[in-house]
Design an enzyme around this catalytic site. Structure first.
Site, PDB file in Angstrom:
ATOM      1  N   GLY A  59       0.802  -1.223   0.000  1.00  0.00           N
ATOM      2  CA  GLY A  59       0.000   0.000   0.000  1.00  0.00           C
ATOM      3  C   GLY A  59       0.828   1.264   0.000  1.00  0.00           C
ATOM      4  O   GLY A  59       0.535   2.221  -0.718  1.00  0.00           O
ATOM      5  N   ARG A  60       1.901   1.294   0.786  1.00  0.00           N
ATOM      6  CA  ARG A  60       2.713   2.510   0.886  1.00  0.00           C
ATOM      7  C   ARG A  60       3.596   2.705  -0.335  1.00  0.00           C
ATOM      8  O   ARG A  60       4.296   3.723  -0.436  1.00  0.00           O
ATOM      9  CB  ARG A  60       3.547   2.467   2.165  1.00  0.00           C
ATOM     10  CG  ARG A  60       4.440   1.250   2.289  1.00  0.00           C
ATOM     11  CD  ARG A  60       4.928   1.073   3.736  1.00  0.00           C
ATOM     12  NE  ARG A  60       5.715  -0.131   3.937  1.00  0.00           N
ATOM     13  CZ  ARG A  60       5.207  -1.338   4.126  1.00  0.00           C
ATOM     14  NH1 ARG A  60       3.886  -1.521   4.098  1.00  0.00           N
ATOM     15  NH2 ARG A  60       5.996  -2.373   4.333  1.00  0.00           N
ATOM     16  N   GLU A  84       6.218   2.127   8.722  1.00  0.00           N
ATOM     17  CA  GLU A  84       5.524   0.866   8.431  1.00  0.00           C
ATOM     18  C   GLU A  84       6.475  -0.137   7.791  1.00  0.00           C
ATOM     19  O   GLU A  84       6.340  -1.346   7.994  1.00  0.00           O
ATOM     20  CB  GLU A  84       4.311   1.106   7.532  1.00  0.00           C
ATOM     21  CG  GLU A  84       3.361  -0.085   7.466  1.00  0.00           C
ATOM     22  CD  GLU A  84       2.029   0.259   6.845  1.00  0.00           C
ATOM     23  OE1 GLU A  84       1.096   0.626   7.595  1.00  0.00           O
ATOM     24  OE2 GLU A  84       1.908   0.174   5.604  1.00  0.00           O
ATOM     25  N   HIS A 123       8.021  28.115  14.392  1.00  0.00           N
ATOM     26  CA  HIS A 123       7.262  28.759  15.460  1.00  0.00           C
ATOM     27  C   HIS A 123       6.521  27.735  16.313  1.00  0.00           C
ATOM     28  O   HIS A 123       5.600  28.098  17.053  1.00  0.00           O
ATOM     29  CB  HIS A 123       6.280  29.770  14.861  1.00  0.00           C
ATOM     30  CG  HIS A 123       6.962  30.907  14.174  1.00  0.00           C
ATOM     31  ND1 HIS A 123       7.320  32.072  14.832  1.00  0.00           N
ATOM     32  CD2 HIS A 123       7.407  31.052  12.892  1.00  0.00           C
ATOM     33  CE1 HIS A 123       7.921  32.892  13.987  1.00  0.00           C
ATOM     34  NE2 HIS A 123       7.989  32.291  12.799  1.00  0.00           N
ATOM     35  N   LYS A 180      -7.037  -4.456  14.155  1.00  0.00           N
ATOM     36  CA  LYS A 180      -8.206  -4.674  13.299  1.00  0.00           C
ATOM     37  C   LYS A 180      -9.023  -5.867  13.789  1.00  0.00           C
ATOM     38  O   LYS A 180     -10.259  -5.824  13.823  1.00  0.00           O
ATOM     39  CB  LYS A 180      -7.762  -4.911  11.853  1.00  0.00           C
ATOM     40  CG  LYS A 180      -7.150  -3.707  11.159  1.00  0.00           C
ATOM     41  CD  LYS A 180      -6.790  -4.082   9.732  1.00  0.00           C
ATOM     42  CE  LYS A 180      -6.186  -2.917   8.965  1.00  0.00           C
ATOM     43  NZ  LYS A 180      -5.835  -3.290   7.577  1.00  0.00           N
TER      44      LYS A 180
END
Length: 518
Positions: free
Chosen positions: A259-260, A345, A376, A485
């Site tokens: 997926g990545r 991951e 900042h 999950k």
């Protein structure tokens, strides 16, 4: 293919001795004073990216020992095995072929890669043709991508980054959170007859994605929308489930694409819709150029390798536990989140390929924000905090706007922050004392284009591959996302029933607190 884990090599011991002798006391100010050519020696051009590594806590001896470590660990053989399509993702018995997604049709693959390469090219052609069709359809003004993880972070990051190349008259929205507030907020501003929904789920079963997809379809139908098949498309391999949902237009991808690593595949359809077929091919071309650099450049001149070795040096010898990303370009605002998933991951593992526990750290924590905002917020800690956090600056030479004065101020801030981290400032009172000697890497793009973005993302992928290869882990599975999950599927019906049998006291108590009141 023989892989040797880094801590089982002679070079590892030599690196530890080098760190004990010189590395822990290394001072950047002294290094620059002693070597007027340090910048030239420790900076490098690669396809579409220039990198200044000179403000890092390394010298020629460090790099030589790290290169010896890479060779002793079999990095080159492991890299070649990936490009050859061998099943280096051993825990899932899969090849790792995301680089094949970037390979141009003019360089056809042979042997075992010929068939998947043909599938890639036919899917790419169909996806880009569809993208051009939708781009030309002026009745579609809003595109909503529904996915999660790699099916969301990559496309969202790239569409934002390349906004200057986007087609006029179309807005892009991304929904990943199962929290209904996100989807509801987007739907309030849409008209069903002008909206295209993209459902991105390889299996078409991802809980968060399908919950959002079903709610989107229900909204579409209740709001007077007609023709689900025209207004919904799926990026999935489960064509049957998509058809049952009412979707006829589907684009698939393969189990050798994590997926990545998937924005280069059909998951990148939102990118193609935004920047067009030519732009998407430019994104692929930039990545392919970096693939070839990683595949062919000698290790000592191989930028992804040098970065991955630097990561090992910092994580395992200096014991730095995090790294911050500071893009000095507002369009790259989602890049830190994308890189966070890519590295954490991939390399957030605690056992090696044989399942043996590791005696050293692996992935650092990646985090960051656009640089001027970070100045900042958290740069105070980077400059004067008790922990040393290597920082990575990303700057673009040429602005894509013509507002006078802005870009010079932006670049001046990036350069000044990198300089301040290195040189520091003395103050006897302590409160205004900056220790300096805080390491940083500085990346420069000439312009932010599909090609330069593609090259940089591929650079990071191969950097993660390098450190993972030396650590002896599998950078291409992600079992760590599964347990939560599984437990969620058990807990969800309990929220309705109130049943807490078998739960630990904390989970039971929290469930009782969170149950909706009648």
């Amino acid at each position: 293919m023989t892989r040797v884990r880094c801590d089982q090599t002679k070079a590892w011991g030599a690196l530890q001795a080098h760190y004990d002798e010189a590395g822990r006391r290394f001072t950047l100010r002294e290094a620059f004073a002693a070597d007027p050519k340090r910048f030239e020696a420790l900076s490098q051009s690669a396809p579409f990216v220039f990198a200044d590594l000179s403000k890092n806590l390394v010298d020629a001896r460090t790099e030589a020992l790290l290169l010896a470590l890479a060779r002793e660990c079999g990095l080159e053989a492991h890299r070649d095995a990936m490009f050859e399509g061998r099943h280096i993702n051993a825990t899932e018995d899969r090849a790792v072929l995301h680089t094949l997604l970037r390979r141009p049709a003019s360089e056809p693959a042979t042997g075992a890669l010929a068939s998947p390469f043909g599938d890639v090219q036919s899917t790419l052609a169909a996806m880009l043709a569809y993208a051009e069709e939708i781009r030309a359809d002026h009745t579609i003004t809003d595109v909503v991508n529904i996915g999660i993880g790699g099916s969301d972070l990559g496309p969202q990051m790239a569409v934002l980054a390349l906004e200057q190349f986007a087609a006029p008259g179309k807005r892009f929205h991304f929904v990943s959170n199962v929290d209904g507030h996100e989807l509801a907020g987007i739907l309030r501003g849409l008209a069903p007859e002008h909206t295209l929904f993209l459902i991105a789920s390889k299996t078409f079963t991802t809980a968060e994605t399908m919950t959002n997809a079903q709610s989107a379809r229900r909204w579409f139908e209740q709001s007077g929308g007609v023709d689900v098949a025209r207004h919904f498309a799926a990026l999935t391999t489960n064509v049957e489930a998509a058809r049952a949902f009412g979707i006829e237009t589907t684009f698939g991808f393969w189990d050798w694409v994590g997926g990545r690593y998937s924005l280069w595949s059909a998951i990148g359809l939102p990118i193609a819709l935004a920047i067009g077929a030519e732009g998407f091919r430019g994104l692929l071309a930039g990545a392919h150029a970096m693939d070839e650099h990683f595949r062919t450049a000698p290790l000592a001149q191989n930028l992804p390798v040098r970065l991955g070795l630097l990561d090992v040096w910092y994580r395992n010898f200096h014991r730095f536990t995090s790294r911050s990303i500071a893009p000095y370009h507002s369009a790259l605002k989602r890049l830190p989140a994308y890189l966070q998933q890519l590295e954490m991951e991939s390399n957030g593992k605690r056992v090696d390929m044989a399942g043996a526990p590791l005696a050293f750290g692996t992935s650092p924590v990646l985090w960051g924000e656009p640089g001027t905002n970070g100045q900042h917020a958290y740069f105070q800690m980077l400059h004067q905090g008790t922990d040393v956090t290597p920082l990575e600056f990303i700057a673009v030479r040429d602005a894509a706007h013509d507002l006078p004065g802005h870009h010079a101020k932006l670049l001046a801030n990036a350069l000044a922050q990198a300089q301040a981290l290195m040189v520091g400032q003395a103050d006897a009172g302590g409160h205004k004392d900056f220790p300096g000697n805080r390491p940083s890497t500085f990346f420069v793009f000439e312009q932010l284009t599909p090609e330069s973005l593609g090259a940089f993302l591929a650079l990071y992928e191969h950097r993660v591959f390098t450190s993972g290869a030396l650590w002896g882990i599998n950078s291409f599975d992600q079992w760590g996302v599964e347990l939560g999950k599984v437990l969620a599927r058990d807990i969800e019906p309990r929220l309705a029933s109130g049943d807490v049998a078998g739960l630990d006291a904390s989970t039971a108590g929290l469930l009782a607190r969170l149950r909706p009141r009648a």
